[in-house]
Design an enzyme around this catalytic site. Sequence first.
Site, PDB file in Angstrom:
ATOM      1  N   SER A 103       0.789  -1.237   0.000  1.00 44.71           N
ATOM      2  CA  SER A 103       0.000   0.000   0.000  1.00 44.71           C
ATOM      3  C   SER A 103       0.818   1.282   0.000  1.00 44.71           C
ATOM      4  CB  SER A 103      -0.949   0.012   1.197  1.00 44.71           C
ATOM      5  OG  SER A 103      -2.113  -0.738   0.906  1.00 44.71           O
ATOM      6  N   SER A 109      -5.610   3.903   4.454  1.00 43.60           N
ATOM      7  CA  SER A 109      -5.193   2.956   3.410  1.00 43.60           C
ATOM      8  C   SER A 109      -6.416   2.453   2.649  1.00 43.60           C
ATOM      9  CB  SER A 109      -4.418   1.775   4.007  1.00 43.60           C
ATOM     10  OG  SER A 109      -3.663   1.135   3.017  1.00 43.60           O
ATOM     11  N   LYS A 129       0.248   3.799  -2.730  1.00 43.85           N
ATOM     12  CA  LYS A 129      -0.716   4.901  -2.655  1.00 43.85           C
ATOM     13  C   LYS A 129      -0.035   6.261  -2.597  1.00 43.85           C
ATOM     14  CE  LYS A 129      -4.482   2.274  -0.491  1.00 43.85           C
ATOM     15  NZ  LYS A 129      -3.885   0.943  -0.304  1.00 43.85           N
TER      16      LYS A 129
END
Length: 490
Positions: free
Chosen positions: A140, A323, A143
Amino acid sequence: MPVSKNWQVVAGSTAAGLAVALTAVALAGPWESGQRTAERVRAASREEKPAGAGGAGRPSQGPSGGRKGASAPVPAPRVLAAAVGPRGALPPGGSGLAGRLAPLLKDRALGPLTTGAVVDAATGEGVWGHREGTAAVPASTTKIATAVAALSLLGPDHRLTTGVVADGDDRVVLVGGGDPTLTARKSAGGGYAAASLRALADGTARALKARGTRTVRLSYDTSLYSGPTVHPIGHNDNIAPVDALMADEGRADVKSWKGPVARVWDPAAKAAATFAGMLRDRGVKVTGAVDRRSAPEGHAADRLAVVRSAPLSDLVERMLTNSDNDIAEALARHTALAAGLPGSFSGGAKGISSALRELGVPLKGARFNDGSGLNRADRLTADQLARLLVLAGDPEYPELRPTLTGLPVAHFTGSLKERFTSDDAGGGLGVIRAKTGTLTGVNALAGTVVNADGRLVTFAFLTNGTTSPASAMRALDRLASAVAQCGCHG
């Protein structure tokens, strides 16, 4: 102004400005639902209609500073001015930091591929690295790249629009605008602002009744996006099928607003059916089956009602703090559309790469396959992540600032709320801001911290091949805390 080949920040006033701007962001807080209190004060003074209001509202601002899609900066320097750190802080030194980090890198909780980088935010110079140029699965932390790309092309004030248009005398079409935060509830979860499906139904019912129409057929348009809707990981509690129309991120329950939970198989059909019920509750009869079809060409002139999301700056902060995979994939698709590419998984990946290249970001070894980092085929280096965070605080790119203000705070917010609890990681508590990354066998942490000498640095640690997620996360927390506690100017 693209960053230079070596990612060096221009000396002098630019370096000083970067140090002041980034330290202000690093020290501002605490947070409220992914947005700093100072930012909320500024947001309250904006002239736009609030998210979820009917009518057209004020359109997004045009390009600023010569960068496509960029608009006026969101951060409030006047509010944050008192938070700047000491300008005379000594620059960090690699030898001292290496001495602190070397023993921690031997932790058996780390996987066979472990990489790391620490970069001085004021100068853009690498301070420390361990296989920092080796690409790894970033999970993640991808991102961060998605946030930078979306903000650079769309600007922090951009909003996602959901509307209803008339198609003849007896049909209306609900047109999805790719807003996963559109809510069918009375209020959005977590205190976040969101466009309201109820408000859209209110506006639509009023417009129809003003026309003397009380019976309609309803269709819904999802043509903004293309390609497969289901992420390559399959139907999963971590992400809904990615469609241009959905309400509450396609969550199957009526209470959750973040984190894994069962998702409906067809979010667009569910949202349209919910909207039909809302029209009926407002005295508009909906006849026949609710079907999927494209709205007529040139439909903007016959728009009945519209709602708009919170600004992109808020969506980016929410995505990073929690997230949020649904927001990440939506932003990847909007990045693709802004770059003239299809709104699909592949288009989003190409759009992110294209936007980062336009910013001058070296992408050797990088590979994007989605915007959320759920795809295990994604690759980033620790050096790229650390330097993306430097770029996000560069005064030349104020539109990128939400990438920093959205980072969770160690042990206080978002995906870091339960982290940095052990004594040997306590030095990072409350001072580290970082994005987490977690997949099976993959753990990552990338963020910012003001070290013991008062110098702001960015860092990234990636480890692949781990066997205990909890142990690996503690190992990464210890590494980041060592960076925070280091008075390593020698």
